[in-house]
Design a protein around this motif. Structure first.
Motif, PDB file in Angstrom:
ATOM      1  N   HIS A 291       0.833  -1.208   0.000  1.00 54.44           N
ATOM      2  CA  HIS A 291       0.000   0.000   0.000  1.00 54.44           C
ATOM      3  C   HIS A 291       0.867   1.258   0.000  1.00 54.44           C
ATOM      4  O   HIS A 291       0.630   2.198  -0.770  1.00 54.44           O
ATOM      5  CB  HIS A 291      -0.918  -0.017   1.224  1.00 54.44           C
ATOM      6  CG  HIS A 291      -1.622   1.282   1.475  1.00 54.44           C
ATOM      7  ND1 HIS A 291      -1.284   2.129   2.507  1.00 54.44           N
ATOM      8  CD2 HIS A 291      -2.652   1.887   0.819  1.00 54.44           C
ATOM      9  CE1 HIS A 291      -2.073   3.188   2.488  1.00 54.44           C
ATOM     10  NE2 HIS A 291      -2.911   3.067   1.481  1.00 54.44           N
ATOM     11  N   GLU A 292       1.887   1.277   0.836  1.00 54.82           N
ATOM     12  CA  GLU A 292       2.751   2.452   0.939  1.00 54.82           C
ATOM     13  C   GLU A 292       3.500   2.689  -0.372  1.00 54.82           C
ATOM     14  O   GLU A 292       3.589   3.832  -0.848  1.00 54.82           O
ATOM     15  CB  GLU A 292       3.732   2.273   2.089  1.00 54.82           C
ATOM     16  CG  GLU A 292       4.591   3.515   2.349  1.00 54.82           C
ATOM     17  CD  GLU A 292       5.564   3.318   3.496  1.00 54.82           C
ATOM     18  OE1 GLU A 292       5.732   4.252   4.298  1.00 54.82           O
ATOM     19  OE2 GLU A 292       6.179   2.225   3.581  1.00 54.82           O
ATOM     20  N   LEU A 293       4.053   1.653  -0.969  1.00 54.95           N
ATOM     21  CA  LEU A 293       4.787   1.799  -2.227  1.00 54.95           C
ATOM     22  C   LEU A 293       3.871   2.289  -3.345  1.00 54.95           C
ATOM     23  O   LEU A 293       4.256   3.165  -4.136  1.00 54.95           O
ATOM     24  CB  LEU A 293       5.434   0.467  -2.616  1.00 54.95           C
ATOM     25  CG  LEU A 293       6.636   0.032  -1.774  1.00 54.95           C
ATOM     26  CD1 LEU A 293       7.003  -1.410  -2.067  1.00 54.95           C
ATOM     27  CD2 LEU A 293       7.839   0.949  -2.040  1.00 54.95           C
ATOM     28  N   PHE A 294       2.664   1.751  -3.416  1.00 55.94           N
ATOM     29  CA  PHE A 294       1.715   2.195  -4.445  1.00 55.94           C
ATOM     30  C   PHE A 294       1.358   3.666  -4.237  1.00 55.94           C
ATOM     31  O   PHE A 294       1.321   4.455  -5.191  1.00 55.94           O
ATOM     32  CB  PHE A 294       0.453   1.338  -4.404  1.00 55.94           C
ATOM     33  CG  PHE A 294      -0.578   1.740  -5.430  1.00 55.94           C
ATOM     34  CD1 PHE A 294      -0.422   1.384  -6.760  1.00 55.94           C
ATOM     35  CD2 PHE A 294      -1.697   2.493  -5.074  1.00 55.94           C
ATOM     36  CE1 PHE A 294      -1.364   1.761  -7.718  1.00 55.94           C
ATOM     37  CE2 PHE A 294      -2.632   2.879  -6.009  1.00 55.94           C
ATOM     38  CZ  PHE A 294      -2.465   2.508  -7.340  1.00 55.94           C
ATOM     39  N   LEU A 295       1.095   4.047  -2.988  1.00 55.37           N
ATOM     40  CA  LEU A 295       0.724   5.423  -2.684  1.00 55.37           C
ATOM     41  C   LEU A 295       1.841   6.389  -3.069  1.00 55.37           C
ATOM     42  O   LEU A 295       1.587   7.460  -3.638  1.00 55.37           O
ATOM     43  CB  LEU A 295       0.393   5.550  -1.194  1.00 55.37           C
ATOM     44  CG  LEU A 295      -0.158   6.898  -0.707  1.00 55.37           C
ATOM     45  CD1 LEU A 295      -1.425   7.275  -1.455  1.00 55.37           C
ATOM     46  CD2 LEU A 295      -0.431   6.836   0.795  1.00 55.37           C
ATOM     47  N   TYR A 296       3.100   6.014  -2.790  1.00 52.88           N
ATOM     48  CA  TYR A 296       4.225   6.879  -3.153  1.00 52.88           C
ATOM     49  C   TYR A 296       4.394   6.971  -4.664  1.00 52.88           C
ATOM     50  O   TYR A 296       4.720   8.038  -5.199  1.00 52.88           O
ATOM     51  CB  TYR A 296       5.515   6.386  -2.498  1.00 52.88           C
ATOM     52  CG  TYR A 296       5.748   6.996  -1.135  1.00 52.88           C
ATOM     53  CD1 TYR A 296       6.299   8.270  -0.996  1.00 52.88           C
ATOM     54  CD2 TYR A 296       5.394   6.307   0.017  1.00 52.88           C
ATOM     55  CE1 TYR A 296       6.502   8.834   0.260  1.00 52.88           C
ATOM     56  CE2 TYR A 296       5.591   6.863   1.281  1.00 52.88           C
ATOM     57  CZ  TYR A 296       6.140   8.132   1.390  1.00 52.88           C
ATOM     58  OH  TYR A 296       6.328   8.691   2.628  1.00 52.88           O
ATOM     59  N   ALA A 297       4.191   5.863  -5.371  1.00 48.95           N
ATOM     60  CA  ALA A 297       4.309   5.897  -6.834  1.00 48.95           C
ATOM     61  C   ALA A 297       3.317   6.889  -7.426  1.00 48.95           C
ATOM     62  O   ALA A 297       3.672   7.706  -8.293  1.00 48.95           O
ATOM     63  CB  ALA A 297       4.084   4.496  -7.407  1.00 48.95           C
ATOM     64  N   ILE A 298       2.072   6.836  -6.949  1.00 54.43           N
ATOM     65  CA  ILE A 298       1.044   7.757  -7.436  1.00 54.43           C
ATOM     66  C   ILE A 298       1.377   9.201  -7.043  1.00 54.43           C
ATOM     67  O   ILE A 298       1.276  10.129  -7.859  1.00 54.43           O
ATOM     68  CB  ILE A 298      -0.339   7.357  -6.889  1.00 54.43           C
ATOM     69  CG1 ILE A 298      -0.725   5.949  -7.368  1.00 54.43           C
ATOM     70  CG2 ILE A 298      -1.399   8.383  -7.301  1.00 54.43           C
ATOM     71  CD1 ILE A 298      -0.796   5.793  -8.859  1.00 54.43           C
ATOM     72  N   ALA A 299       1.775   9.387  -5.797  1.00 50.71           N
ATOM     73  CA  ALA A 299       2.074  10.741  -5.302  1.00 50.71           C
ATOM     74  C   ALA A 299       3.203  11.381  -6.094  1.00 50.71           C
ATOM     75  O   ALA A 299       3.155  12.577  -6.431  1.00 50.71           O
ATOM     76  CB  ALA A 299       2.439  10.672  -3.819  1.00 50.71           C
ATOM     77  N   ILE A 300       4.238  10.612  -6.398  1.00 52.58           N
ATOM     78  CA  ILE A 300       5.394  11.156  -7.121  1.00 52.58           C
ATOM     79  C   ILE A 300       5.016  11.522  -8.552  1.00 52.58           C
ATOM     80  O   ILE A 300       5.374  12.605  -9.041  1.00 52.58           O
ATOM     81  CB  ILE A 300       6.549  10.133  -7.101  1.00 52.58           C
ATOM     82  CG1 ILE A 300       7.141  10.055  -5.690  1.00 52.58           C
ATOM     83  CG2 ILE A 300       7.636  10.499  -8.108  1.00 52.58           C
ATOM     84  CD1 ILE A 300       8.035   8.859  -5.465  1.00 52.58           C
ATOM     85  N   LEU A 301       4.302  10.657  -9.236  1.00 52.46           N
ATOM     86  CA  LEU A 301       3.917  10.960 -10.619  1.00 52.46           C
ATOM     87  C   LEU A 301       3.006  12.181 -10.691  1.00 52.46           C
ATOM     88  O   LEU A 301       3.128  13.011 -11.601  1.00 52.46           O
ATOM     89  CB  LEU A 301       3.225   9.743 -11.246  1.00 52.46           C
ATOM     90  CG  LEU A 301       4.126   8.524 -11.519  1.00 52.46           C
ATOM     91  CD1 LEU A 301       3.299   7.380 -12.085  1.00 52.46           C
ATOM     92  CD2 LEU A 301       5.257   8.892 -12.479  1.00 52.46           C
ATOM     93  N   ILE A 302       2.079  12.303  -9.731  1.00 52.54           N
ATOM     94  CA  ILE A 302       1.203  13.487  -9.723  1.00 52.54           C
ATOM     95  C   ILE A 302       2.009  14.744  -9.421  1.00 52.54           C
ATOM     96  O   ILE A 302       1.824  15.781 -10.074  1.00 52.54           O
ATOM     97  CB  ILE A 302       0.060  13.307  -8.703  1.00 52.54           C
ATOM     98  CG1 ILE A 302      -0.894  12.196  -9.154  1.00 52.54           C
ATOM     99  CG2 ILE A 302      -0.710  14.614  -8.525  1.00 52.54           C
ATOM    100  CD1 ILE A 302      -2.021  11.900  -8.174  1.00 52.54           C
TER     101      ILE A 302
END
Length: 478
Positions: A291-302
């Motif tokens: 969950h944390e890795l997915f959330l960071y991936a989305i946050a960084i791309l945005i």
């Protein structure tokens, strides 16, 4: 602080130079230094040779400044006059004293090639340059720091060995070398960057098995906390890779590789095929980490405004290589990355922490070492919440935005929606919510208003989708 006692050794080159030395001595005195200077301290009837030897060898003299110009360097090398006598004393003292902290040369003159005039015995040592007026103030501060033993750069104290390196408890993911290789390749646009990215993701997704909790002492929730703490260095490595992709190489190929990598984490969130006896919370550490890795991936791309690339991760389904949980088929959407973590709820009750959400607190606390401001995690969490609600056809395909427990810290709309006041910017971001115009948000916003859809709540804490969207101003300007 004591006033350090300092002796100035110099040559009587001419009256201008002598005046310069006198002004330096005065400036040092005004800065708290007890300066010994022949003009002030060598009186009639004194033995000049004895005076010079005492100034150089006396233990009360903590520092000796050698003011060197062309004349001083020549006299020192030729052992001529008083400078020559001082040189014989100083050079012996310097060579005998391995610390060499008592003496420093202050350069006041350079040759035609810009090289400082220095005595031969001093040429290999660091000096302080006061020959240039534009750098005088900065270098005079350097001189003062040397005199008072207050260097600008202080070696930090040695801290504790990081927990993840402690031998008896360390868990290695084995990705560090591959991570450095892929970062260098992506930033340098190397032809092997695609292969390096595959290598890193493969090592990561295979070796995360090393973090499986098998044997532990004490409470299971303690083991979960310790486990995810030990994962932080590898999470940070992954964050750097996500950032490099978004910043330097957001190609369709690389985003697909990122999608496949995230997909490879899903099986860890539930029972492996070879395990028949288990409890629901045995895989809680993997649920948190995925969950944390997915959330960071989305946050960084945005954050990097890679909106189309983000939309790929939100639109593409994720393949389940086997039955995971209660899925009806082999494909699932991004909401799979957020699963309930029973052990953290148990921890809250067992320790009587009285926290609204232990999981939210951990995400917030861990963000301080991530290099990414927590507000970007909240922004991504809100996008995921809205996108899931807009897309969902079944109740269980929802997204609980853990970090929005802290939404009260954020005033007004999140950045991407605040910027979407401009229609041209809205046209870039609208893919994140899978809409074509702000009007398409009205039905879901109304359903929140009439309680047909539930807005997440932590006792009295909640958030307003309308406010975080800045809905009334979306696309209202060109």
């Amino acid at each position: 602080m004591e006033h350090p006692k300092l002796f100035i050794s110099y040559s009587w080159s001419d009256s201008t130079h002598a005046q310069w030395v006198l002004e330096l001595a005065s400036e040092l005195s005004e800065s708290g230094v007890e300066v010994v200077l022949d003009k002030w301290d060598l009186k009639e009837g004194h033995d000049s040779l004895a005076f010079m030897e005492k100034m150089v060898t006396d233990r009360e003299i903590k520092k000796v400044v050698i003011v060197t110009d062309k004349t001083y360097a020549e006299k020192a090398d030729g052992r001529a006059g008083g400078v020559g006598t001082e040189t014989q004393i100083i050079s012996k003292e310097i060579y005998d004293n391995q610390e060499q902290e008592k003496f420093v040369a202050v350069v006041t003159e350079k040759d035609d090639e810009g090289e400082p005039y220095l005595p031969t015995y001093y040429k290999s040592r660091i000096y302080i340059d006061l020959s240039e007026s534009e750098k005088y103030t900065e270098n005079f501060e350097t001189l003062l720091r040397w005199i008072f033993d207050k260097p600008l750069y202080v070696k930090p104290e040695i801290g504790k060995i990081p927990a993840f390196l402690v031998e008896e408890k360390s868990i290695s993911l084995g990705t560090t070398a591959a991570q450095k290789r892929v970062i260098s390749a992506i930033r340098g646009n190397k032809p092997y960057s695609a292969g390096a990215l595959d290598e890193y993701f493969q090592i990561f997704s295979e070796n995360i098995e090393n973090f499986r909790i098998n044997d532990f002492d004490g409470e299971f929730d303690d083991a979960v906390i310790e486990n995810i703490e030990q994962f932080i260095p590898y999470r940070n490595e992954a964050i750097q890779v996500f950032t490099a992709i978004g910043q330097y190489a957001p190609s369709e190929e690389n985003i697909l590789k990122l999608h496949r990598f995230l997909e490879s984490l899903i099986p860890y969130m539930s029972r492996p095929e070879q395990i028949t006896s288990y409890r629901d919370w045995d895989f809680d550490n993997f649920k948190f980490l995925a969950h944390e890795l997915f959330l960071y991936a989305i946050a960084i791309l945005i954050k990097l405004e890679r909106f189309d690339q983000t939309n790929v991760l939100l639109t593409q389904q994720y393949y389940l290589s086997r039955d995971v949980g209660h899925e009806k088929n082999n494909m699932t959407n991004f909401t799979k990355f957020r699963s309930y973590i029973k052990s953290l709820e148990h921890r809250n009750n067992r320790l009587e922490l009285r926290r609204l959400s232990v999981r939210s607190d951990i995400l917030e606390q861990r963000s301080s070492s991530s290099g990414l401001d927590f507000k970007y995690l909240m922004q991504a969490d809100f996008v995921l919440f809205m996108r899931a609600d807009i897309d969902r056809k079944e109740v269980y395909n929802s997204w609980w935005p853990e970090t929005l427990l802290y939404a009260r810290r954020h005033h007004g709309a999140f950045e991407i929606f605040a910027r979407s006041i401009s229609k041209s910017y809205f046209d870039k971001t609208k893919c994140l919510l899978n809409i074509s115009s702000p009007k398409e948000l009205l039905p879901i916003l109304e359903s929140y208003e009439n309680n047909a859809r539930e807005i997440p709540r932590w006792e009295m804490d909640s958030f307003s989708p309308i406010n975080l969207l800045g809905f009334e101003k979306l696309a209202s300007l060109p």
